[in-house]
Motif scaffolding. Sequence first.
Motif, PDB file in Angstrom:
ATOM      1  N   SER A  95       0.812  -1.216   0.000  1.00 40.88           N
ATOM      2  CA  SER A  95       0.000   0.000   0.000  1.00 40.88           C
ATOM      3  C   SER A  95       0.847   1.268   0.000  1.00 40.88           C
ATOM      4  O   SER A  95       0.389   2.322  -0.456  1.00 40.88           O
ATOM      5  N   ALA A  96       2.076   1.159   0.467  1.00 42.21           N
ATOM      6  CA  ALA A  96       2.965   2.329   0.464  1.00 42.21           C
ATOM      7  C   ALA A  96       3.272   2.787  -0.964  1.00 42.21           C
ATOM      8  O   ALA A  96       3.567   3.953  -1.189  1.00 42.21           O
ATOM      9  N   GLU A  97       3.177   1.861  -1.922  1.00 45.39           N
ATOM     10  CA  GLU A  97       3.476   2.189  -3.315  1.00 45.39           C
ATOM     11  C   GLU A  97       2.230   2.236  -4.192  1.00 45.39           C
ATOM     12  O   GLU A  97       2.326   2.476  -5.390  1.00 45.39           O
ATOM     13  N   ASP A 135      -1.801   3.451  -5.219  1.00 41.91           N
ATOM     14  CA  ASP A 135      -2.714   4.581  -5.123  1.00 41.91           C
ATOM     15  C   ASP A 135      -4.103   4.140  -4.663  1.00 41.91           C
ATOM     16  O   ASP A 135      -5.043   4.926  -4.667  1.00 41.91           O
ATOM     17  N   MET A 136      -4.231   2.880  -4.259  1.00 44.17           N
ATOM     18  CA  MET A 136      -5.513   2.380  -3.762  1.00 44.17           C
ATOM     19  C   MET A 136      -5.818   3.047  -2.424  1.00 44.17           C
ATOM     20  O   MET A 136      -4.984   3.040  -1.520  1.00 44.17           O
ATOM     21  N   PRO A 137      -6.996   3.632  -2.287  1.00 42.55           N
ATOM     22  CA  PRO A 137      -7.347   4.265  -1.013  1.00 42.55           C
ATOM     23  C   PRO A 137      -7.355   3.234   0.122  1.00 42.55           C
ATOM     24  O   PRO A 137      -7.735   2.076  -0.084  1.00 42.55           O
ATOM     25  N   SER A 138      -6.928   3.655   1.293  1.00 48.94           N
ATOM     26  CA  SER A 138      -6.820   2.716   2.405  1.00 48.94           C
ATOM     27  C   SER A 138      -8.157   2.078   2.761  1.00 48.94           C
ATOM     28  O   SER A 138      -8.203   0.898   3.101  1.00 48.94           O
ATOM     29  N   ASP A 139      -9.259   2.808   2.654  1.00 47.15           N
ATOM     30  CA  ASP A 139     -10.553   2.207   2.985  1.00 47.15           C
ATOM     31  C   ASP A 139     -10.931   1.119   1.978  1.00 47.15           C
ATOM     32  O   ASP A 139     -11.532   0.110   2.336  1.00 47.15           O
ATOM     33  N   ALA A 140     -10.533   1.280   0.722  1.00 44.89           N
ATOM     34  CA  ALA A 140     -10.784   0.247  -0.281  1.00 44.89           C
ATOM     35  C   ALA A 140      -9.917  -0.980  -0.021  1.00 44.89           C
ATOM     36  O   ALA A 140     -10.376  -2.116  -0.174  1.00 44.89           O
ATOM     37  N   LEU A 141      -8.671  -0.762   0.375  1.00 47.72           N
ATOM     38  CA  LEU A 141      -7.784  -1.875   0.713  1.00 47.72           C
ATOM     39  C   LEU A 141      -8.335  -2.641   1.909  1.00 47.72           C
ATOM     40  O   LEU A 141      -8.394  -3.874   1.891  1.00 47.72           O
TER      41      LEU A 141
END
Length: 85
Positions: free
Chosen positions: A61-63, A65-71
Amino acid sequence: LFLYVTHSHTPDASHRLGLASRSAQPLVRLLLESGRVDDAQVATAWAHAIVGMLNMAVLWSAESDMPSDALIAALIDLAENGVGT
């Protein structure tokens, strides 16, 4: 696999594996107590898989562009519905 992914040749590899095992223990208890799993070995394997999944997702996730809530939603879906359903 965990040691390979986390560079097992580094001096802190055994420390990382110990940390993963300590992190997995509460999940083992939760899986067994919830009745989702009745075999301690299976619960242990699942718990380590969850810890590994979360570790790799955080690194990825650090690399991304997926939003954290979607992840988070995607990981919850995977955990609840499984890969083979």
